[in-house]
Design a protein around this motif. Structure first.
Motif, mmCIF file in Angstrom:
data_model
loop_
_atom_site.group_PDB
_atom_site.id
_atom_site.type_symbol
_atom_site.label_atom_id
_atom_site.label_comp_id
_atom_site.label_asym_id
_atom_site.label_seq_id
_atom_site.Cartn_x
_atom_site.Cartn_y
_atom_site.Cartn_z
ATOM 1 N N MET A 1 -55.543 -12.334 -28.805
ATOM 2 C CA MET A 1 -55.154 -11.107 -28.095
ATOM 3 C C MET A 1 -54.306 -10.244 -29.023
ATOM 4 O O MET A 1 -53.387 -10.730 -29.674
ATOM 5 N N GLN A 2 -54.660 -8.950 -29.086
ATOM 6 C CA GLN A 2 -53.859 -8.082 -29.936
ATOM 7 C C GLN A 2 -52.673 -7.526 -29.146
ATOM 8 O O GLN A 2 -52.826 -7.152 -27.975
ATOM 9 N N THR A 3 -51.511 -7.529 -29.771
ATOM 10 C CA THR A 3 -50.321 -7.041 -29.070
ATOM 11 C C THR A 3 -50.099 -5.560 -29.366
ATOM 12 O O THR A 3 -49.950 -5.160 -30.512
ATOM 13 N N LEU A 4 -50.078 -4.773 -28.312
ATOM 14 C CA LEU A 4 -49.884 -3.329 -28.437
ATOM 15 C C LEU A 4 -48.388 -3.009 -28.351
ATOM 16 O O LEU A 4 -47.648 -3.667 -27.634
ATOM 17 N N PHE A 5 -47.977 -1.995 -29.120
ATOM 18 C CA PHE A 5 -46.595 -1.495 -29.054
ATOM 19 C C PHE A 5 -46.617 -0.142 -28.378
ATOM 20 O O PHE A 5 -47.386 0.733 -28.780
ATOM 21 N N LEU A 6 -45.813 0.097 -27.366
ATOM 22 C CA LEU A 6 -45.709 1.441 -26.789
ATOM 23 C C LEU A 6 -44.247 1.819 -26.659
ATOM 24 O O LEU A 6 -43.401 0.967 -26.383
ATOM 25 N N VAL A 7 -43.962 3.122 -26.857
ATOM 26 C CA VAL A 7 -42.591 3.604 -26.657
ATOM 27 C C VAL A 7 -42.345 3.683 -25.147
ATOM 28 O O VAL A 7 -43.271 3.981 -24.377
ATOM 29 N N ALA A 8 -41.094 3.416 -24.746
ATOM 30 C CA ALA A 8 -40.774 3.406 -23.309
ATOM 31 C C ALA A 8 -40.588 4.819 -22.756
ATOM 32 O O ALA A 8 -39.555 5.146 -22.187
ATOM 33 N N ASP A 9 -41.627 5.662 -22.920
ATOM 34 C CA ASP A 9 -41.615 6.980 -22.264
ATOM 35 C C ASP A 9 -42.412 6.842 -20.968
ATOM 36 O O ASP A 9 -42.843 5.738 -20.612
ATOM 37 N N ASN B 1 -38.686 -14.372 -26.071
ATOM 38 C CA ASN B 1 -38.724 -15.085 -27.357
ATOM 39 C C ASN B 1 -39.344 -16.455 -27.126
ATOM 40 O O ASN B 1 -39.584 -16.848 -25.979
ATOM 41 N N ILE B 2 -39.590 -17.183 -28.215
ATOM 42 C CA ILE B 2 -39.988 -18.582 -28.073
ATOM 43 C C ILE B 2 -38.726 -19.344 -27.653
ATOM 44 O O ILE B 2 -37.656 -19.139 -28.232
ATOM 45 N N SER B 3 -38.857 -20.178 -26.641
ATOM 46 C CA SER B 3 -37.708 -20.930 -26.126
ATOM 47 C C SER B 3 -36.959 -21.626 -27.253
ATOM 48 O O SER B 3 -37.587 -22.240 -28.122
ATOM 49 N N GLY B 4 -35.632 -21.484 -27.246
ATOM 50 C CA GLY B 4 -34.827 -22.173 -28.254
ATOM 51 C C GLY B 4 -34.420 -21.278 -29.406
ATOM 52 O O GLY B 4 -33.428 -21.535 -30.077
ATOM 53 N N SER B 5 -35.167 -20.202 -29.677
ATOM 54 C CA SER B 5 -34.829 -19.313 -30.804
ATOM 55 C C SER B 5 -33.816 -18.248 -30.332
ATOM 56 O O SER B 5 -33.620 -18.073 -29.133
ATOM 57 N N PRO B 6 -33.177 -17.527 -31.273
ATOM 58 C CA PRO B 6 -32.213 -16.508 -30.838
ATOM 59 C C PRO B 6 -32.905 -15.459 -29.956
ATOM 60 O O PRO B 6 -34.039 -15.073 -30.226
ATOM 61 N N LYS C 1 -46.200 -12.224 -31.127
ATOM 62 C CA LYS C 1 -47.376 -11.430 -31.509
ATOM 63 C C LYS C 1 -48.665 -12.214 -31.220
ATOM 64 O O LYS C 1 -48.716 -13.433 -31.391
ATOM 65 N N ASP C 2 -49.644 -11.477 -30.740
ATOM 66 C CA ASP C 2 -50.971 -12.023 -30.374
ATOM 67 C C ASP C 2 -50.939 -12.945 -29.148
ATOM 68 O O ASP C 2 -51.953 -13.522 -28.780
ATOM 69 N N LYS C 3 -49.766 -13.088 -28.531
ATOM 70 C CA LYS C 3 -49.699 -13.941 -27.336
ATOM 71 C C LYS C 3 -49.519 -13.134 -26.057
ATOM 72 O O LYS C 3 -49.695 -13.656 -24.962
#
Ligand code: AMP
Ligand code: MG
Length: 330
Positions: free
Chosen positions: A1-9, A143-148, A161-163
């Protein structure tokens, strides 16, 4: 799956709401950290959130609503003290735990507990999305559980990404640290008086809450919990840790901290430098841990702040990032 980025407008917000309505999970900005949001009433969407994050199945999610009115419709027992706190601190980083008196919220959200954690986020994009969806959002950190925890959209991308189909970019989170989680206890001597118990410190401090009712800090906030049934299951997990080993340093003052580092520093060691401004330290903590990883740190030394005010929340995250490894600078 491709992860799209959108601005929060307004366009980005509408697309986010549409995906959430169709049962998808989407990363959204909040004033604390980025959240991985889904429809809190949709068990399949909730399962996706647990799976994508690799979140332990006994760590319940926080339900995000647009206000007390929406919370009231979820079949929860809301005590008078909570109404008072909601007037003062909502929208904002205060999560309150309520008893369920109906099964409106699916058991997957609270991992089978008979309580639900609820808050109203103050980030305008998050609020607008909830209002457009007209259902509550379950949203743990994206985030992935456990990471900052992620405080910038890039952090979400690095972990997920991709998830997930979409990251809604609303800039850097202004708080930088997760919400304060509280539960209410009835004081034995009084039927009506309620005590506030802080299970996880955050942007709303114990001192602020203490102005409204007796406030206690749970033992598990500053120490490792090894018992069977923690009041807040999430606090028992390994958490917030970068790839580098974090070493929390207890030092009376900055000079002793620096002397300790100079005497013990090896190749690959980095210092996480705090400033005098605790708000800034809270805002930048997770982001600095990620930056130091990128710089190739093997070990990160950080001085524990005084566990007062917002310092309690920074202390709580740092001691967990260090997996409770601390040293004393004499
Ligand atoms: P996160 O989603 O990572 O911000 O974590 C949510 C926090 O809220 C965790 O520490 C959970 O243990 C806590 N939490 C959520 N729901 C409940 C609940 N019903 N009872 C106690 N703690 C809860
Ligand atoms: Mg989290």
């Amino acid at each position: 799956m491709q992860t799209l980025f959108l601005v929060a407008d307004s366009g980005g917000i509408r697309t986010t709401a549409k995906l959430l309505r169709s049962g998808e999970i989407v990363a959204i900005p909040t004033e604390t950290v980025y959240g991985l949001a889904c429809n809190a009433l949709n068990p399949e969407a909730i399962e996706k959130v647990f799976k994508v994050k690799g979140r332990p199945s006994n760590n319940p999610l926080i339900v995000h609503v647009s206000g007390l009115e929406m919370a009231g419709k979820l079949g929860l027992e809301i005590p008078p003290i909570a109404e008072i706190l909601s007037e003062r601190f909502w929208p904002g980083p205060l999560t309150m735990i309520f008893k369920k008196n109906k099964d409106t919220i699916p058991p997957e959200v609270s991992c089978g507990l008979d309580t639900v954690a609820v808050r109203v986020p103050s980030h305008p994009a998050a609020l607008e999305i909830i209002k457009l969806c007209r259902f509550p959002l379950a949203a743990p950190s994206a985030n992935i559980s456990g990471s900052p925890s992620p405080t910038k959209s890039e952090h979400v991308y690095d972990d997920l990404k991709d998830k997930i189909p979409l990251i809604l970019d609303g800039g850097e989170c202004e708080g930088g640290i997760e919400s304060t989680v509280v539960m209410f206890e009835t004081i034995e001597s009084s039927e009506i008086s309620q005590r506030i118990r802080i299970l996880r410190p955050g942007g709303v401090t114990a001192e602020q809450l203490g102005e409204f009712a007796e406030t206690v800090i749970d033992d598990a906030v500053c120490a490792e919990y090894n018992g069977e049934n923690p009041s807040s299951p999430g606090t028992a997990h390994k958490h917030y840790s970068p790839k580098a080993q974090v070493i929390a340093v207890v030092a009376e003052n900055q000079e002793k901290f620096i002397n300790y580092i100079n005497a013990n520093k090896k190749k690959g060691d980095f210092i996480l430098s705090f400033t005098e401004d605790i708000n800034e330290n809270a805002r930048l903590l997770f982001s600095m841990l990620r930056d130091l990883d990128e710089m190739g740190a093997k070990r990160i030394f950080a001085r524990l702040p005084e566990p007062e005010g917002l310092g309690l929340a920074v202390y709580n995250r740092l001691i967990r990032a260090a997996e409770f490894n601390s040293v004393k600078a004499e």
